[in-house]
Motif scaffolding. Structure first.
Motif, PDB file in Angstrom:
ATOM      1  N   GLU A   1      35.110  36.418  44.329  1.00 17.76           N
ATOM      2  CA  GLU A   1      34.569  37.293  43.296  1.00 17.76           C
ATOM      3  C   GLU A   1      33.468  38.182  43.863  1.00 17.76           C
ATOM      4  O   GLU A   1      32.787  37.806  44.821  1.00 17.76           O
ATOM      5  N   SER A   2      33.293  39.318  43.230  1.00 15.31           N
ATOM      6  CA  SER A   2      32.185  40.206  43.554  1.00 15.31           C
ATOM      7  C   SER A   2      31.868  41.048  42.328  1.00 15.31           C
ATOM      8  O   SER A   2      32.639  41.082  41.369  1.00 15.31           O
TER       9      SER A   2
ATOM     10  N   LEU B   1      33.439  43.208  37.396  1.00 13.36           N
ATOM     11  CA  LEU B   1      33.681  42.134  38.355  1.00 13.36           C
ATOM     12  C   LEU B   1      35.037  42.332  39.010  1.00 13.36           C
ATOM     13  O   LEU B   1      35.982  42.814  38.377  1.00 13.36           O
ATOM     14  N   SER B   2      35.132  41.946  40.270  1.00  7.63           N
ATOM     15  CA  SER B   2      36.388  42.012  41.005  1.00  7.63           C
ATOM     16  C   SER B   2      36.718  40.642  41.572  1.00  7.63           C
ATOM     17  O   SER B   2      35.814  39.860  41.874  1.00  7.63           O
ATOM     18  N   CYS B   3      37.999  40.385  41.714  1.00  6.84           N
ATOM     19  CA  CYS B   3      38.455  39.130  42.299  1.00  6.84           C
ATOM     20  C   CYS B   3      39.580  39.443  43.268  1.00  6.84           C
ATOM     21  O   CYS B   3      40.616  39.986  42.864  1.00  6.84           O
TER      22      CYS B   3
ATOM     23  N   TRP C   1      39.302  34.906  34.059  1.00  4.35           N
ATOM     24  CA  TRP C   1      37.891  34.583  34.249  1.00  4.35           C
ATOM     25  C   TRP C   1      37.438  33.548  33.225  1.00  4.35           C
ATOM     26  O   TRP C   1      37.825  33.597  32.052  1.00  4.35           O
TER      27      TRP C   1
ATOM     28  N   TYR D   1      40.298  42.729  37.941  1.00  2.59           N
ATOM     29  CA  TYR D   1      39.033  43.288  37.496  1.00  2.59           C
ATOM     30  C   TYR D   1      38.669  42.761  36.111  1.00  2.59           C
ATOM     31  O   TYR D   1      39.542  42.453  35.301  1.00  2.59           O
TER      32      TYR D   1
ATOM     33  N   TYR E   1      30.205  33.660  36.541  1.00  2.00           N
ATOM     34  CA  TYR E   1      31.577  34.028  36.206  1.00  2.00           C
ATOM     35  C   TYR E   1      32.500  33.630  37.360  1.00  2.00           C
ATOM     36  O   TYR E   1      32.250  33.976  38.513  1.00  2.00           O
ATOM     37  N   TYR E   2      33.561  32.943  36.990  1.00  2.00           N
ATOM     38  CA  TYR E   2      34.514  32.453  37.981  1.00  2.00           C
ATOM     39  C   TYR E   2      35.877  33.089  37.761  1.00  2.00           C
ATOM     40  O   TYR E   2      36.369  33.161  36.636  1.00  2.00           O
ATOM     41  N   CYS E   3      36.472  33.515  38.848  1.00  2.00           N
ATOM     42  CA  CYS E   3      37.858  33.938  38.834  1.00  2.00           C
ATOM     43  C   CYS E   3      38.726  32.702  39.028  1.00  2.00           C
ATOM     44  O   CYS E   3      38.391  31.818  39.828  1.00  2.00           O
TER      45      CYS E   3
ATOM     46  N   ARG F   1      40.080  28.288  41.804  1.00  2.00           N
ATOM     47  CA  ARG F   1      38.928  29.061  41.358  1.00  2.00           C
ATOM     48  C   ARG F   1      38.101  29.514  42.540  1.00  2.00           C
ATOM     49  O   ARG F   1      38.136  28.916  43.613  1.00  2.00           O
TER      50      ARG F   1
ATOM     51  N   THR G   1      30.371  34.479  40.599  1.00  2.00           N
ATOM     52  CA  THR G   1      29.399  35.564  40.758  1.00  2.00           C
ATOM     53  C   THR G   1      28.504  35.576  39.531  1.00  2.00           C
ATOM     54  O   THR G   1      28.975  35.442  38.404  1.00  2.00           O
TER      55      THR G   1
END
Length: 125
Positions: A6-7, A20-22, A36, A79, A93-95, A115, A119
Motif C-alpha cells: 500500500e501507499s 491510496l494505492s495497492c 480495503w 486505488y 488502511y490495509y489492502c 493483506r 498505510t
C-alpha cells in the motif's frame, strides 16, 4: 507468493482527500475479490470497500458516496479515492485480497485473506 504493498496514506484536514494505492504481485487466479479494510487503535477491523473480478464494487455505509474503489488495469494497481474525509476515517488502511467476494467488502474481514502492511490515514478536525 502474494504480496500487497500500500501507499498514499498521510495526514489531512477534515474535508480533504487522499488516494491510496495497492500494488499486487504473485496472485495467479483469474477471479478475485480485492479491496480495503481499516483498523483504528482500540477498535475492531472495519471493512471499507471491495471490487470483484467482474468489476462490481461494494462499500461500507460509512464511506458510501465519499470513497471510490477502482482497478483500471484489472486489480493492479488498486486505488481507493477518499473524498470528504472525516476524523472518524482515521485508521490504518490495509489492502487485502482473496479469491471470491461472496459477501462483498465484508469478505475481506476474515483472517484468511492476503493483506499488506498497511498505510496510515490521519484526519484532523
Amino acid at each position: 507468493q502474494v504480496q500487497l504493498v500500500e501507499s498514499g496514506g498521510g495526514s489531512v484536514q477534515a474535508g480533504g482527500s487522499l488516494t491510496l494505492s495497492c500494488a499486487a504481485s504473485g496472485y495467479t487466479y483469474s477471479t478475485y475479490c480485492m479491496g480495503w479494510f481499516r483498523q483504528a487503535p482500540g477498535k475492531e477491523r472495519e471493512g471499507v470497500a471491495a471490487v470483484d473480478s467482474g468489476g462490481h464494487p461494494t462499500y461500507a455505509d460509512s464511506v458510501k458516496g465519499r470513497f471510490t474503489i477502482s482497478s483500471p488495469n484489472a486489480k493492479n494497481p488498486l486505488y481507493l479515492q477518499m473524498n470528504s474525509l472525516k476524523p472518524d476515517d482515521t485508521a490504518m488502511y490495509y489492502c487485502a485480497t482473496k479469491r471470491y467476494c461472496i459477501n462483498g467488502y465484508r469478505s475481506l474481514l476474515v483472517d484468511s485473506v492476503y493483506r499488506g502492511q498497511g498505510t496510515q490515514v490521519t484526519v484532523s478536525s
